[in-house]
Scaffold this motif. Structure first.
Motif, PDB file in Angstrom:
ATOM      1  N   VAL A   1       0.844  -1.196   0.000  1.00 49.90           N
ATOM      2  CA  VAL A   1       0.000   0.000   0.000  1.00 49.90           C
ATOM      3  C   VAL A   1       0.881   1.248   0.000  1.00 49.90           C
ATOM      4  CG1 VAL A   1      -1.720   1.306   1.289  1.00 49.90           C
ATOM      5  CG2 VAL A   1      -1.899  -1.190   1.121  1.00 49.90           C
ATOM      6  N   ALA A   2       1.928   1.232   0.802  1.00 54.78           N
ATOM      7  CA  ALA A   2       2.871   2.357   0.821  1.00 54.78           C
ATOM      8  C   ALA A   2       3.597   2.477  -0.515  1.00 54.78           C
ATOM      9  CB  ALA A   2       3.867   2.177   1.962  1.00 54.78           C
ATOM     10  N   GLU A   3       3.942   1.334  -1.094  1.00 51.70           N
ATOM     11  CA  GLU A   3       4.623   1.366  -2.397  1.00 51.70           C
ATOM     12  C   GLU A   3       3.699   1.905  -3.481  1.00 51.70           C
ATOM     13  OE1 GLU A   3       6.046  -2.537  -3.120  1.00 51.70           O
ATOM     14  OE2 GLU A   3       7.642  -2.421  -1.608  1.00 51.70           O
TER      15      GLU A   3
ATOM     16  N   PHE B   1       4.506   4.923  -5.796  1.00 53.17           N
ATOM     17  CA  PHE B   1       4.425   4.770  -7.252  1.00 53.17           C
ATOM     18  C   PHE B   1       3.493   5.811  -7.855  1.00 53.17           C
ATOM     19  CE2 PHE B   1       2.175   3.104 -10.930  1.00 53.17           C
ATOM     20  CZ  PHE B   1       3.225   2.779 -11.775  1.00 53.17           C
ATOM     21  N   ALA B   2       2.323   5.972  -7.252  1.00 52.43           N
ATOM     22  CA  ALA B   2       1.346   6.915  -7.804  1.00 52.43           C
ATOM     23  C   ALA B   2       1.858   8.344  -7.731  1.00 52.43           C
ATOM     24  CB  ALA B   2       0.021   6.777  -7.055  1.00 52.43           C
TER      25      ALA B   2
ATOM     26  N   LYS C   1      -4.657  -1.952 -12.895  1.00 46.97           N
ATOM     27  CA  LYS C   1      -4.114  -3.259 -12.490  1.00 46.97           C
ATOM     28  C   LYS C   1      -3.595  -3.215 -11.050  1.00 46.97           C
ATOM     29  CE  LYS C   1      -2.646  -4.693 -17.125  1.00 46.97           C
ATOM     30  NZ  LYS C   1      -1.464  -5.071 -17.955  1.00 46.97           N
ATOM     31  N   LEU C   2      -2.839  -2.148 -10.738  1.00 43.64           N
ATOM     32  CA  LEU C   2      -2.236  -2.061  -9.403  1.00 43.64           C
ATOM     33  C   LEU C   2      -3.289  -1.921  -8.307  1.00 43.64           C
ATOM     34  CD1 LEU C   2       0.867   0.237 -10.039  1.00 43.64           C
ATOM     35  CD2 LEU C   2       0.886  -2.164  -9.395  1.00 43.64           C
TER      36      LEU C   2
ATOM     37  N   LEU D   1      -3.979  12.769  -4.651  1.00 39.55           N
ATOM     38  CA  LEU D   1      -3.431  12.769  -6.017  1.00 39.55           C
ATOM     39  C   LEU D   1      -4.470  13.129  -7.067  1.00 39.55           C
ATOM     40  CD1 LEU D   1      -1.171   9.585  -5.826  1.00 39.55           C
ATOM     41  CD2 LEU D   1      -0.481  11.978  -5.647  1.00 39.55           C
ATOM     42  N   LYS D   2      -5.761  12.911  -6.762  1.00 39.67           N
ATOM     43  CA  LYS D   2      -6.844  13.241  -7.704  1.00 39.67           C
ATOM     44  C   LYS D   2      -6.628  12.586  -9.065  1.00 39.67           C
ATOM     45  CE  LYS D   2      -7.787  17.676  -5.466  1.00 39.67           C
ATOM     46  NZ  LYS D   2      -7.881  19.147  -5.614  1.00 39.67           N
ATOM     47  N   ILE D   3      -6.510  11.282  -9.060  1.00 41.56           N
ATOM     48  CA  ILE D   3      -6.317  10.508 -10.292  1.00 41.56           C
ATOM     49  C   ILE D   3      -7.698  10.237 -10.883  1.00 41.56           C
ATOM     50  CG2 ILE D   3      -5.377   8.405 -11.296  1.00 41.56           C
ATOM     51  CD1 ILE D   3      -3.465   8.287  -8.900  1.00 41.56           C
ATOM     52  N   SER D   4      -7.967  10.791 -12.069  1.00 45.35           N
ATOM     53  CA  SER D   4      -9.320  10.742 -12.634  1.00 45.35           C
ATOM     54  C   SER D   4      -9.771   9.321 -12.953  1.00 45.35           C
ATOM     55  CB  SER D   4      -9.378  11.596 -13.902  1.00 45.35           C
ATOM     56  OG  SER D   4      -8.430  11.142 -14.861  1.00 45.35           O
TER      57      SER D   4
END
Length: 919
Positions: free
Chosen positions: A700-702, A706-707, A729-730, A768-771
């Motif tokens: 989870v930390a990784e 990564f993100a 996938k992740l 991060l607000k990843i859409s």
């Protein structure tokens, strides 16, 4: 017909001062027969006008009227339809064609004959008579003034000759003479035969008198005959003179014929001389090469700019002379053959000299570049030199050598290369091969050194730089190798073997060095910080930025120097081929014939593949090294490589640079996919300790790391879609494996593992607000909330256990149908029993139970997520909710009893606050 003719003359034509010469009764062809008359007339006044008049009988039938008239000069053609057979039809061509049918063939022939005579007499323009018998077209008889009475001559024609016709109108004098004659014979009218006999007798008397007059003139006749004989003698003499003159003229004619023939031969000779001069001038003007050009081709200086220009002009002039379009027969002339042979020898001699010189230029430039390359890295071989400072200095110079001066010097020969390509393709091909051989070895050395510096800079270690000291860096070694190149520069391929030896020595060392760098142990991402990754990104970008202009400059030079800009298909005879790293390049062709290739762009690409054959493997090695250093480096490489591929494809999608970078991009994408797969595999392989708390799982930390890194790298990147797919996938792997670990956890409750990790995931996605992960963010929040509630309920349990059991019994009775206010009458649930249970839970006991609960929760939760206060606050709310529930049951089931809990809600808040502060 005579009576009609007389009537028409009297009634129609005499008032108009016209004479009727011929008449024909006609009707229009093909229509209902309405008869009319066509009349041929002449005017009695000068100038004489000839007309063709159409006369039609009036409807009442008592008189004739003039309908239409045409001038005879407007008549173009008279068509009688048939010149052999009798045919009453005929056509008159005025402004249009009029078709007529005569009442008889005789009338038609008489009318046409009259028209022909009038045409011959009065008109300059001759009418075309078609299908008319030649018997009708006879000359018009002429009458003289003596044969026409004077009165008639004056009144009608004014002295001119008139046309004789079958009917002539009597003039006044003739009428007067006939009247006098008839008055002298009373019976002239009553007895015409007697009058005719009388006239015959008088005519005989006149004939006799005439004969007597002739006989009386016999003397004059004899004189006339004598004169005629003398005239005949004179004629004979004249004939003799004419014969002599004719003989003289005949001799003159023969002489003139001879002179004419001689003039014709002279004219023919002059014409031939002019043509011969023209042919000679053509050959001299187009097949004569100036002495200055010949000298330039044989001895011109190919090293100076002026000499190159002179040789270029001379080569162009020679090519024009050789390519001149000869006229038929020129190729059979001995002088032309001799001149063509001379041109061929000059071409072969200059092509050989040019090829040798350019080959020497290639060798000199290659040698100079090698010396610069060795001098650039010669400090590495100095004994006792501080390697760390040297590497620091070397890493700053992460640049490739500039070949612009070499290109500038060679471009002076571009026009000569074009000439060589069109005249002797064999030598052009040989120079192309040699250039590729020299440049491929030079670029291999430069690029390998460049990549070694990049690898050393990436690893940040000096251990591998010691291998540079073993390379042949001394100038003596360079001179020894380059002398062999100069010694064989006369041959197009003479320097290849020495170049091979020179390249093998260094390439082996560099391969060993590359392998040593790649054999380093894999480093974990935790050993590197953001600065290290930024450093790698800058190095990788620098490598690509140096390679791009190098390849583009070389490709531009190749297209200009070897004249490969335009498409050209010329059939050739290929005798041998050589494979070049995925392509075919012709090795040898029949001299002077260009090869047949699909496109000269393909040839440029094949040359670039041969010259830069080491770029792709070196890039792959660098990518492998970066991936070994840190698997997250594949993100940097994917973004950078994608951008450079996109830029190269915009310039030329089929270029060598675009193709090579595209192939390397495939490798980078595979490494990126491999990085994602490794992270998912590491998630699946995570093992938790049975003796310690779980806390936030490593993967989870990784994922957070990564993100965060990916978002900073892929900002405004072209390959955002690949990252979004990797995210999906992740995150699915994270979700699945968090639940898996929670189920396997023994020390930490499942709800705590789920609550803490999904809270961490939700916080990460919110930050991060990843859409593309909005749905997963909502799911993480939901899972966090559900498991928080579940843990609070499970952990809090029943802190007032007996009280809970008591009220559960109360609720059971109410559920059985007992009214709430009647529950207190139940023996087991009366007021006394309620007071006993309440007394067992004073405020002190409640506070002690909450303190134990706080300690228990503290043991379950991890410190890094800091959820203790959140959970404790939720438990406080849940406890207050249970308290309010109990109070509600007391108020409803035991109204007016005055029974209350021994602690209040405010006490609960104070207990929870003091417990939280004490810990």
């Amino acid at each position: 017909m005579t009576a009609i003719k007389h009537a028409l003359q009297r009634d129609i034509f005499t008032p108009n001062d016209e004479r009727l010469l011929s008449i024909v009764n006609v009707c229009k062809a093909g229509k209902k027969k309405k008869n009319c008359f066509l009349c041929a007339t002449v005017t009695t006044e000068r100038p004489v006008q000839v007309n063709v008049v159409k006369v039609k009988k009036s409807d009442k039938g008592d008189f004739y009227k003039r309908q239409i008239a045409w001038a005879l000069r407007d008549l173009a053609v008279v068509d009688a339809k048939d010149a052999i057979k009798e045919n009453p039809e005929f056509d008159l061509h005025f402004e249009k064609i009029y078709k007529w049918v005569a009442s008889s063939t005789a009338e038609k022939n008489a009318f046409i004959s009259c028209i022909w005579k009038l045409n011959q007499r009065y008109l300059r323009k001759k009418i075309d008579f078609v299908n008319v018998s030649s018997q009708l077209l006879e000359e018009l008889p002429k009458v003289t003034e003596e044969s026409v009475p004077s009165g008639e001559n004056q009144s009608v024609t004014g002295g001119d000759e008139e046309t004789v016709d079958e009917y002539q109108e009597l003039n006044a004098r003739e009428e007067q003479d006939i009247e006098i004659m008839m008055e002298g014979c009373e019976y002239a009218i009553s007895n015409a035969e007697a009058f005719a006999e009388k006239l015959s007798r008088e005519l005989q008397v006149l004939d006799g008198a005439n004969i007597q007059s002739i006989m009386a003139s016999e003397k004059q006749v004899n004189i006339l005959m004598k004169l005629l004989d003398e005239a005949l003698k004179e004629v004979d003499q004249i004939e003799l003179k004419l014969s002599s003159y004719e003989e003289m003229l005949q001799s003159v004619k023969e002489q003139m014929d001879q002179i004419s023939e001689s003039n014709h031969l002279i004219h023919l000779s002059n014409t031939n001389n002019v043509k011969l001069l023209s042919e000679i001038e053509f050959l001299v003007n187009h097949m004569d090469l100036a002495k200055g050009h010949i000298k330039a081709l044989q001895e011109g200086d190919l090293a100076s700019s002026r000499g190159i220009e002179a040789c270029t002009n001379a080569a162009d002039a020679l090519l024009q002379c050789m390519n001149v379009a000869l006229r038929p027969g020129h190729d059979m002339l001995y002088a032309v053959k001799q001149q063509q042979q001379r041109f061929g020898d000059l071409r072969e001699q200059f092509a050989r000299r040019l090829a040798s010189h350019l080959n020497n230029v290639f060798v000199q430039q290659f040698t100079q570049a090698l010396l610069q390359l060795y001098s650039r890295s010669n400090f590495l071989s100095v004994p006792g030199h501080d390697q760390s400072s040297t590497l620091a200095q070397h890493s700053i110079e992460l640049t490739l050598p500039n070949h612009h001066p070499f290109h500038r010097d060679l471009l002076r020969y571009a026009k000569l290369m074009e000439w060589l390509k069109s005249t002797d393709y064999g030598k052009y091909e040989g120079l192309t091969k040699n250039y590729m051989d020299y440049l491929s070895r030079l670029y291999e050395r430069e690029i390998k050194d460049f990549f070694e510096v990049a690898k050393i800079k990436m690893t940040g270690t000096t251990k591998e730089s010691k291998k540079f000291a073993t390379l042949p860096r001394k100038e003596s070694a360079v001179k020894q190798e380059t002398e062999s190149l100069h010694g064989s520069s006369g041959k197009l391929t003479g320097s290849t073997s020495s170049l091979n030896k020179l390249s093998v020595q260094s390439s082996g060392s560099r391969r060993s060095q590359s392998s040593s760098l790649l054999d380093m142990g894999n480093m974990s991402a935790s050993d590197l910080d953001v600065a290290d990754r930024t450093k790698f990104d800058k190095i990788f970008e620098q490598v690509l930025s140096e390679l791009e202009p190098l390849c583009l400059a070389e490709q531009d030079f190749i297209s200009k120097f070897f004249k490969l800009q335009q498409h050209q298909n010329i059939p050739g005879t290929m005798t041998e081929t050589e494979e070049l790293d995925g392509g075919m390049l012709s090795r040898q062709y029949s001299s002077g014939v260009l090869p047949s290739i699909s496109s000269e762009k393909d040839m440029i690409r094949q040359m670039m593949i041969k010259i830069f054959r080491c770029i792709e493997p070196e890039l792959n090695n660098l990518i492998a090294l970066g991936d070994k250093i840190d698997s997250f480096n594949s993100l940097y490489m994917l973004v950078k490589m994608s951008h450079h591929v996109w830029t190269a494809q915009n310039v030329d999608p089929a270029s060598f640079l675009s193709t090579t970078l595209g192939n390397v991009l495939v490798t980078v994408k595979r490494n990126f996919d491999k990085c994602i797969s490794n992270q998912i595999r590491q998630m699946e392989e995570v093992k938790i300790s049975k003796k310690s708390k779980v806390g936030i799982l490593p993967f989870v930390a990784e994922f957070e790391e990564f993100a965060g890194l990916a978002e900073s790298i892929f900002k405004n990147a072209e390959r955002r879609g690949d990252l979004d797919k990797a995210y999906i996938k992740l995150i699915r792997g994270v979700f699945v494996n968090v639940e898996k670990v929670a189920n396997e956890s023994q020390k930490t409750p499942r709800d705590v593992v789920m609550m803490e990790n999904f809270h961490h995931i939700f916080a990460t996605l919110s930050r991060l607000k990843i859409s593309c992960l909005e749905a997963e963010k909502k799911e993480a929040k939901q899972k966090y909330t559900d498991h928080l509630q579940s843990y609070v309920i499970y952990s809090l349990g029943q802190p007032l256990e007996k009280l809970n059991h008591f009220f559960e019994g109360v609720e059971a009775r109410v559920a059985q149908g007992i009214r709430e206010e009647e529950v207190s009458y139940q023996l087991a649930f009366n007021k006394q029993e309620l007071r006993k249970v309440i007394k067992e839970y004073p405020g002190k006991e409640v506070k002690k139970g909450l303190d134990n609960l706080y300690k228990k929760v503290d043991k379950h939760l991890c410190e890094e997520e800091n959820l203790l206060q959140v959970v404790w606050h939720s438990m406080q709310d849940e406890f207050i909710r249970q308290y309010k529930h109990f109070e509600g049951l007391i108020a409803r089931c035991y109204p007016g009893s005055g029974v209350t809990m021994e602690f209040t809600i405010q006490d609960i808040l104070d207990y929870c606050s003091s417990i939280a502060q004490s810990h």
